[in-house]
Design a protein around this motif. Structure first.
Motif, PDB file in Angstrom:
ATOM      1  N   LYS A 432       5.998  -9.768  -0.309  1.00  0.00           N
ATOM      2  CA  LYS A 432       5.423  -8.481  -0.675  1.00  0.00           C
ATOM      3  C   LYS A 432       5.641  -7.466   0.437  1.00  0.00           C
ATOM      4  O   LYS A 432       6.036  -7.806   1.554  1.00  0.00           O
ATOM      5  N   ILE A 433       5.380  -6.212   0.097  1.00  0.00           N
ATOM      6  CA  ILE A 433       5.369  -5.118   1.063  1.00  0.00           C
ATOM      7  C   ILE A 433       3.917  -4.684   1.227  1.00  0.00           C
ATOM      8  O   ILE A 433       3.248  -4.360   0.246  1.00  0.00           O
ATOM      9  N   VAL A 434       3.438  -4.684   2.456  1.00  0.00           N
ATOM     10  CA  VAL A 434       2.034  -4.339   2.729  1.00  0.00           C
ATOM     11  C   VAL A 434       1.989  -3.011   3.475  1.00  0.00           C
ATOM     12  O   VAL A 434       2.774  -2.778   4.395  1.00  0.00           O
ATOM     13  N   ARG A 435       1.079  -2.149   3.065  1.00  0.00           N
ATOM     14  CA  ARG A 435       0.899  -0.842   3.713  1.00  0.00           C
ATOM     15  C   ARG A 435      -0.376  -0.863   4.548  1.00  0.00           C
ATOM     16  O   ARG A 435      -1.456  -1.245   4.053  1.00  0.00           O
ATOM     17  N   TYR A 436      -0.237  -0.470   5.814  1.00  0.00           N
ATOM     18  CA  TYR A 436      -1.391  -0.344   6.720  1.00  0.00           C
ATOM     19  C   TYR A 436      -1.530   1.115   7.108  1.00  0.00           C
ATOM     20  O   TYR A 436      -0.540   1.858   7.177  1.00  0.00           O
ATOM     21  N   ASN A 437      -2.765   1.538   7.373  1.00  0.00           N
ATOM     22  CA  ASN A 437      -2.946   2.877   7.924  1.00  0.00           C
ATOM     23  C   ASN A 437      -2.699   2.843   9.430  1.00  0.00           C
ATOM     24  O   ASN A 437      -2.403   1.792  10.002  1.00  0.00           O
ATOM     25  N   SER A 438      -2.840   3.983  10.083  1.00  0.00           N
ATOM     26  CA  SER A 438      -2.512   4.066  11.508  1.00  0.00           C
ATOM     27  C   SER A 438      -3.460   3.261  12.383  1.00  0.00           C
ATOM     28  O   SER A 438      -3.173   3.026  13.557  1.00  0.00           O
ATOM     29  N   ARG A 439      -4.591   2.811  11.810  1.00  0.00           N
ATOM     30  CA  ARG A 439      -5.541   1.997  12.570  1.00  0.00           C
ATOM     31  C   ARG A 439      -5.310   0.502  12.351  1.00  0.00           C
ATOM     32  O   ARG A 439      -6.071  -0.322  12.848  1.00  0.00           O
ATOM     33  N   GLY A 440      -4.290   0.150  11.577  1.00  0.00           N
ATOM     34  CA  GLY A 440      -3.989  -1.254  11.338  1.00  0.00           C
ATOM     35  C   GLY A 440      -4.790  -1.870  10.222  1.00  0.00           C
ATOM     36  O   GLY A 440      -4.846  -3.097  10.104  1.00  0.00           O
ATOM     37  N   GLU A 441      -5.406  -1.041   9.362  1.00  0.00           N
ATOM     38  CA  GLU A 441      -6.191  -1.556   8.241  1.00  0.00           C
ATOM     39  C   GLU A 441      -5.316  -1.602   6.992  1.00  0.00           C
ATOM     40  O   GLU A 441      -4.658  -0.621   6.657  1.00  0.00           O
ATOM     41  N   LYS A 442      -5.336  -2.735   6.296  1.00  0.00           N
ATOM     42  CA  LYS A 442      -4.519  -2.869   5.082  1.00  0.00           C
ATOM     43  C   LYS A 442      -5.100  -2.004   3.981  1.00  0.00           C
ATOM     44  O   LYS A 442      -6.278  -2.094   3.658  1.00  0.00           O
ATOM     45  N   ILE A 443      -4.244  -1.160   3.381  1.00  0.00           N
ATOM     46  CA  ILE A 443      -4.719  -0.264   2.335  1.00  0.00           C
ATOM     47  C   ILE A 443      -4.009  -0.487   1.005  1.00  0.00           C
ATOM     48  O   ILE A 443      -4.465   0.019  -0.024  1.00  0.00           O
ATOM     49  N   ASP A 444      -2.920  -1.232   0.978  1.00  0.00           N
ATOM     50  CA  ASP A 444      -2.214  -1.450  -0.282  1.00  0.00           C
ATOM     51  C   ASP A 444      -1.188  -2.565  -0.072  1.00  0.00           C
ATOM     52  O   ASP A 444      -0.802  -2.859   1.063  1.00  0.00           O
ATOM     53  N   GLU A 445      -0.761  -3.162  -1.189  1.00  0.00           N
ATOM     54  CA  GLU A 445       0.345  -4.105  -1.140  1.00  0.00           C
ATOM     55  C   GLU A 445       1.108  -4.068  -2.454  1.00  0.00           C
ATOM     56  O   GLU A 445       0.517  -3.823  -3.514  1.00  0.00           O
ATOM     57  N   ILE A 446       2.410  -4.281  -2.363  1.00  0.00           N
ATOM     58  CA  ILE A 446       3.291  -4.234  -3.521  1.00  0.00           C
ATOM     59  C   ILE A 446       3.934  -5.607  -3.652  1.00  0.00           C
ATOM     60  O   ILE A 446       4.684  -6.029  -2.775  1.00  0.00           O
ATOM     61  N   GLN A 447       3.646  -6.295  -4.763  1.00  0.00           N
ATOM     62  CA  GLN A 447       4.132  -7.663  -4.924  1.00  0.00           C
ATOM     63  C   GLN A 447       4.692  -7.926  -6.315  1.00  0.00           C
ATOM     64  O   GLN A 447       5.626  -8.707  -6.465  1.00  0.00           O
ATOM     65  N   TYR A 448       4.148  -7.266  -7.346  1.00  0.00           N
ATOM     66  CA  TYR A 448       4.553  -7.551  -8.721  1.00  0.00           C
ATOM     67  C   TYR A 448       5.020  -6.274  -9.420  1.00  0.00           C
ATOM     68  O   TYR A 448       4.603  -5.164  -9.069  1.00  0.00           O
ATOM     69  N   ASP A 449       5.879  -6.463 -10.451  1.00  0.00           N
ATOM     70  CA  ASP A 449       6.292  -5.322 -11.256  1.00  0.00           C
ATOM     71  C   ASP A 449       5.278  -5.115 -12.377  1.00  0.00           C
ATOM     72  O   ASP A 449       4.240  -5.785 -12.443  1.00  0.00           O
ATOM     73  N   MET A 450       5.577  -4.174 -13.268  1.00  0.00           N
ATOM     74  CA  MET A 450       4.611  -3.800 -14.300  1.00  0.00           C
ATOM     75  C   MET A 450       4.348  -4.920 -15.306  1.00  0.00           C
ATOM     76  O   MET A 450       3.371  -4.878 -16.053  1.00  0.00           O
ATOM     77  N   TYR A 451       5.216  -5.953 -15.328  1.00  0.00           N
ATOM     78  CA  TYR A 451       5.021  -7.062 -16.245  1.00  0.00           C
ATOM     79  C   TYR A 451       4.409  -8.285 -15.560  1.00  0.00           C
ATOM     80  O   TYR A 451       4.295  -9.347 -16.147  1.00  0.00           O
ATOM     81  N   GLY A 452       4.037  -8.132 -14.293  1.00  0.00           N
ATOM     82  CA  GLY A 452       3.434  -9.240 -13.559  1.00  0.00           C
ATOM     83  C   GLY A 452       4.437 -10.167 -12.913  1.00  0.00           C
ATOM     84  O   GLY A 452       4.054 -11.202 -12.373  1.00  0.00           O
ATOM     85  N   ASN A 453       5.729  -9.819 -12.952  1.00  0.00           N
ATOM     86  CA  ASN A 453       6.752 -10.645 -12.311  1.00  0.00           C
ATOM     87  C   ASN A 453       6.886 -10.255 -10.842  1.00  0.00           C
ATOM     88  O   ASN A 453       6.732  -9.083 -10.480  1.00  0.00           O
ATOM     89  N   LYS A 454       7.235 -11.214  -9.990  1.00  0.00           N
ATOM     90  CA  LYS A 454       7.377 -10.927  -8.569  1.00  0.00           C
ATOM     91  C   LYS A 454       8.555  -9.994  -8.349  1.00  0.00           C
ATOM     92  O   LYS A 454       9.608 -10.100  -8.995  1.00  0.00           O
TER      93      LYS A 454
END
Length: 580
Positions: A432-454
């Motif tokens: 997956k791709i994980v998004r952190y803010n500038s303080r190192g806190e996880k705010i989002d992650e991208i792992q699946y498409d719109m059909y639930g597939n990786k």
């Protein structure tokens, strides 16, 4: 007659109007029969009251639910319960016992107050809310009708644009056809004239060799000793036929999306929003969020049927060559600070800040061997630990702190224009791709498409485009570049155009973007840098034209849109200008 019907007669004499009522017996009694009734014996005794109190609930008898043969007679003031005589003896002997009627009147007053509130406040609120729902139902139907009409208009615009583009291309084809026909006709005429001239020469030769006097032949040859050498055959016309190469139309998913409604429930008492309960994070399957910006992507991309990129130089121009003598055998990453400086690392425990002359301006000794690095907006350097599952931050004053720890081993890093950090991590089902803010806190992650597939198998390099797209090199088999929008919606993929360019394979080892939204991918096996526009359309392999560039590995683009490229097993960096 009406008054006579309302008179209650004594149940004993059945002649005189009853004036009393015996609660335990339930009998209506006249004054004359009352003494005889009181002489009768009943287990609970008699309780005679005026006939007017016959309908008072307090004058009715209800048997105890625990002791079925005993009526409720008193109440427990502490427990606020009705009691019979046996209840008092068995369970409530030490409690304060009071009159059943007093507790009844108290609770009755409370209930009447609640009833008044329900009638005067709650009922109008619910009716008002019900009317709103009926109104909202009509609004929903109208809103969706308008939305469908807008979809149709959008489709009509796209169809009209395609039709207009088609007509332009047809006109262009007809014009090209007329030009080719004129060229062919002209050449055909020249050939016919030349053929006629050849026939005249043949006729002349036949006359001289068969009919004319020998002197004429000798004199002709004297004047024209070698006619064959003077005959210059006309050039052969080779016409490369016109052709049509279909442009890649926008993916149908980019036509637009229906953004689903957001529903909240409000308490009519407090107006407070009730949030839905959160699922257990340990069992939560994180999926891509599908909220997209409203943009007419079809209209923007339809021009790619015949788009000429006049911002691209015919051939990239090398502006600098930076020779380094302070790294290992190869460079693994370049991250530009500006158009004069960049951070690099080359397979050891050092990150170096160098300028375009190759001078070492700063040196960072890392805690662990880096797997990637990036530069934040304030020129702070971050790097991912190769096997430590941690990301470190190095301030401009060379102070190292931990940025964040990660769930899986981190690899590619990218600092976005908003100050967030994108991190590639995981493998196969956990990729997956994980998004952190500038303080190192996880705010989002991208792992699946719109059909639930990786989406990813092994995301290795990541870069953010000017439109917010997240561009990722995924080491699959074969390797592929995948681009999602800032919310994680898959926009396009690129496999290297292997069939079109006759490449053996596509081996991306670096990715960068420029200010015009181009995506640049270094292809180490084919010694090329692929240039793609922000909508996934191939433009050119811009380094394929340059001699001396072999196996480009890491790549970066500075603030002046200069391309920095390093080759595998080479410690020099070449900087090219490729845009006009």
């Amino acid at each position: 007659m009406a008054q006579a019907q309302d008179v209650i007669l004594c149940q004993y004499c059945e002649e005189t109007a009853a004036s009393s009522f015996c609660v335990p017996c339930g009998d209506e009694i006249c004054p004359r029969c009352k003494p005889f009734h009181l002489k009768s014996k009943v287990p609970s005794g008699h309780n005679v009251i005026p006939i007017s109190g016959r309908t008072d609930p307090c004058n009715t008898i209800k048997m105890c639910e625990i002791h079925g043969t005993k009526p409720y007679e008193v109440c427990c003031e502490e427990c606020e319960l009705p009691l019979c005589i046996l209840c008092v003896e068995e369970s409530h002997g030490k409690h304060s016992i009071g009159k059943l009627k007093d507790l009844y009147e108290k609770q009755k007053d409370t209930m009447l107050g609640e009833l008044s509130q329900i009638t005067q406040e709650f009922i109008p609120l619910v009716i008002e809310n019900l009317e709103d729902m009926k109104s909202n139902k009509l609004e929903v139907k109208q809103r969706h009708a308008n939305m469908r009409e807008k979809m149709k208009e959008h489709a009509d615009q796209a169809i009209a644009l395609i039709t207009s583009t088609l007509n332009d291309k047809i006109k262009e084809s007809l014009k090209e056809e007329k030009k080719e026909e004129d060229i062919i006709l002209q050449h055909e005429g020249n050939l016919e004239i030349f053929l006629q001239q050849l026939h005249e020469v043949i006729q002349k030769y036949e006359n001289l060799t068969n009919i004319d006097h020998p002197a004429n032949l000798i004199m002709y040859r004297k004047q024209n000793p070698d006619v064959k050498l003077k005959i210059i055959l006309p050039s052969k016309l080779e016409l490369t036929p016109s052709s049509f190469t279909p442009g890649q139309l926008v993916n149908i998913n980019q036509f637009g999306r229906v953004i689903t409604s957001k529903i909240n429930y409000y308490s009519m008492n407090t107006k407070k929003v009730f949030s839905p309960p959160k699922r257990n994070s340990s069992t939560k399957k994180v999926k891509t969020r599908y909220v997209s910006k409203k943009k007419n992507a079809f209209t923007k991309n339809i021009s790619n049927l015949g788009l000429y990129y006049n911002t691209l130089l015919p051939k990239p121009k090398k502006v600098y060559e930076i020779n380094l003598h302070c790294t290992g055998n190869t460079l693994y990453d370049i991250s530009c600070v500006d158009d004069k400086k960049a951070y690099i690392y080359g397979g050891d425990y050092r990150i170096l800040l160098i300028d375009i002359s190759g001078n070492r301006l700063a040196e960072v000794h890392t805690i662990t061997e880096p797997s990637d690095l990036a530069v934040m907006n304030d020129e702070t350097v971050i790097y991912s630990g190769k096997k430590s599952r941690r990301i470190f931050r190095v301030s401009p004053c060379n102070e190292t702190t931990e940025f964040t720890d990660t769930e899986y081993e981190p690899s590619g890093l990218c600092c976005t224009k908003s100050g967030d950090v994108l991190v590639c991590m995981g493998h196969k089902s956990t990729a997956k791709i994980v998004r952190y803010n500038s303080r190192g806190e996880k705010i989002d992650e991208i792992q699946y498409d719109m059909y639930g597939n990786k989406l990813y198998d092994e995301p290795r390099f990541v870069s953010e485009n000017v439109n917010g797209d997240i561009c990722v090199i995924d080491w699959t088999f074969p390797d592929i570049t995948k681009v999602v929008d800032e919310h994680g919606f898959l926009r396009w993929t690129y496999d290297g155009n292997i069939k079109i360019n006759q490449f053996v394979s596509f081996t991306p080892r670096g990715i960068a973007t420029d200010s015009l939204g181009h995506v640049l991918i270094s292809d180490i096996f084919n010694s090329a840098v692929h240039l793609i526009n922000q909508d996934g359309h191939f433009i050119s392999c811009i380094l394929k034209q340059i001699n001396g560039i072999l196996r480009p590995c890491c790549i970066a683009v500075d603030k002046s849109d200069n391309m920095w490229v390093a080759e595998k097993e080479d410690t020099s960096i070449k900087v090219f200008k490729y845009l006009s």
